[in-house]
Design a protein around this motif. Sequence first.
Motif, PDB file in Angstrom:
ATOM      1  N   GLU A   1      -9.515 -10.176  -1.471  1.00  0.00           N
ATOM      2  CA  GLU A   1      -8.249  -9.770  -0.771  1.00  0.00           C
ATOM      3  C   GLU A   1      -8.453  -9.518   0.126  1.00  0.00           C
ATOM      4  OE1 GLU A   1      -6.151  -6.933  -3.702  1.00  0.00           O
ATOM      5  OE2 GLU A   1      -6.353  -8.768  -5.408  1.00  0.00           O
ATOM      6  N   SER A   2      -9.619  -8.506   0.888  1.00  0.00           N
ATOM      7  CA  SER A   2      -9.595  -8.009   2.132  1.00  0.00           C
ATOM      8  C   SER A   2     -10.330  -8.533   2.973  1.00  0.00           C
ATOM      9  CB  SER A   2     -11.139  -6.854   1.825  1.00  0.00           C
ATOM     10  OG  SER A   2     -12.766  -7.669   1.445  1.00  0.00           O
TER      11      SER A   2
ATOM     12  N   TRP B   1      -3.764  -2.869  -9.527  1.00  0.00           N
ATOM     13  CA  TRP B   1      -4.819  -3.392 -11.119  1.00  0.00           C
ATOM     14  C   TRP B   1      -4.455  -2.163 -12.057  1.00  0.00           C
ATOM     15  CZ3 TRP B   1      -6.289  -8.175 -12.903  1.00  0.00           C
ATOM     16  CH2 TRP B   1      -8.144  -7.804 -12.813  1.00  0.00           C
TER      17      TRP B   1
ATOM     18  N   LYS C   1       0.507  -1.264   0.118  1.00  0.00           N
ATOM     19  CA  LYS C   1       0.361   0.251  -0.188  1.00  0.00           C
ATOM     20  C   LYS C   1       1.003   1.294  -0.184  1.00  0.00           C
ATOM     21  CE  LYS C   1      -3.764   1.273   2.697  1.00  0.00           C
ATOM     22  NZ  LYS C   1      -5.009   0.664   4.088  1.00  0.00           N
TER      23      LYS C   1
ATOM     24  N   ASN D   1     -11.627  -7.433  -5.371  1.00  0.00           N
ATOM     25  CA  ASN D   1     -10.699  -6.181  -3.703  1.00  0.00           C
ATOM     26  C   ASN D   1     -11.677  -7.190  -2.756  1.00  0.00           C
ATOM     27  OD1 ASN D   1      -9.524  -4.627  -5.490  1.00  0.00           O
ATOM     28  ND2 ASN D   1     -10.898  -2.978  -5.195  1.00  0.00           N
TER      29      ASN D   1
ATOM     30  N   SER E   1      -2.767 -12.530  -3.345  1.00  0.00           N
ATOM     31  CA  SER E   1      -3.366 -11.700  -3.791  1.00  0.00           C
ATOM     32  C   SER E   1      -3.117 -11.140  -4.749  1.00  0.00           C
ATOM     33  CB  SER E   1      -2.860 -10.427  -2.907  1.00  0.00           C
ATOM     34  OG  SER E   1      -1.210 -10.414  -2.363  1.00  0.00           O
TER      35      SER E   1
ATOM     36  N   ASN F   1      -1.762  -7.128  -7.730  1.00  0.00           N
ATOM     37  CA  ASN F   1      -3.109  -6.795  -6.794  1.00  0.00           C
ATOM     38  C   ASN F   1      -3.397  -5.193  -6.945  1.00  0.00           C
ATOM     39  OD1 ASN F   1      -1.188  -5.215  -6.033  1.00  0.00           O
ATOM     40  ND2 ASN F   1      -0.344  -6.761  -3.950  1.00  0.00           N
ATOM     41  N   SER F   2      -4.645  -5.343  -5.830  1.00  0.00           N
ATOM     42  CA  SER F   2      -5.297  -4.013  -5.599  1.00  0.00           C
ATOM     43  C   SER F   2      -4.689  -2.766  -6.108  1.00  0.00           C
ATOM     44  CB  SER F   2      -6.156  -3.932  -5.000  1.00  0.00           C
ATOM     45  OG  SER F   2      -5.577  -3.860  -3.649  1.00  0.00           O
TER      46      SER F   2
ATOM     47  N   GLY G   1     -12.498  -6.385 -10.731  1.00  0.00           N
ATOM     48  CA  GLY G   1     -11.895  -5.304  -9.809  1.00  0.00           C
ATOM     49  C   GLY G   1     -12.689  -5.511  -8.412  1.00  0.00           C
ATOM     50  N   LYS G   2     -13.630  -5.202  -8.412  1.00  0.00           N
ATOM     51  CA  LYS G   2     -14.919  -5.057  -7.385  1.00  0.00           C
ATOM     52  C   LYS G   2     -14.568  -6.708  -6.536  1.00  0.00           C
ATOM     53  CE  LYS G   2     -17.277  -1.271  -7.989  1.00  0.00           C
ATOM     54  NZ  LYS G   2     -18.388  -0.264  -9.351  1.00  0.00           N
TER      55      LYS G   2
END
Length: 287
Positions: free
Chosen positions: A283-284, A246, A27, A280, A112, A242-243, A276-277
């Motif tokens: 991965e959350s 992406w 992140k 996500n 991920s 990953n997110s 993508g959603k």
Amino acid sequence: MEAHTNITKIDRCSGLSEKEFYNTYVKNSLPVVITDRGDWTTLEKFTPVYFKSNYNHLNRTIDGKTYPLSEIIDLCKSSTPENKAPYPNIYNVDRDFPEYPDDIPKMLYGKSNRLHSRLLPNFIAKRTNQQELFFGGKGCSFPTLHIDYLGVHTQLTQIIGEKDFILYPPNQTPYLYPDKIRSTQSPVNIINPDYDRFPLFKNAVAIKTTLQPGETLFIPAGWWHTTYIHNFNLTYAIDHVNSFNWNFFMDETYIAAKKSHPKLAWTIKVYKVIMGKVFNLKESLLN
Ligand SMILES: [Fe+2]
């Protein structure tokens, strides 16, 4: 993607959870050396003798000359800074070692990795290099300072020997003279820079780390990097999306697909938003 903060050294960590790895490093677009060996306890199997006896049919052409794998390995073993082995000699794991993926230890923090998800259509996943093996020898260095293709993160696990990695964060780009056409490549020779041609390079601040056998380096998307090798060397590399990267990855994939498959390219845009959603959410739930 956001640039990272100013750091002067790369953390070395062990025992991170998927969530800690993601929140602290992915992140924040920070590289990290992971010292856990993970499933790489079978490193001992991947010796020069193993490759020479099982894969000598693999040929690699470098600078117009073709070498069988055993010759590449011998040249890497006898390599010196004055008489370097041909480099880079990259083997694509899926193409060159079709039975090998089962043998390769699982990727660290790979849960991920959207590139390995069954939900990602083949024609998108296949645009990346995914998994590679690099042999090298003393004095070899990667020929260009570069950013990895399509905005992927990369994880590199050292199997044999030590390798220096020289990284420049994205905020150093103004000093690195990205090529006008191939914007992920820099023409600067960082070992012997030509300051007359590239005066701003004097301002560039590199971050260096040396990877030991069994260690893995995470290079975030968008970071410039190159390598220098001190002894006989084998490294495994795997791409990671990953997110965090992406949207960038899918936008780059769309641009590339528009050239090769103009009728299919629009599906990438739809897929980017919908899947993508889904990714996500998946991965959350990682811990
Ligand atoms: Fe790279």
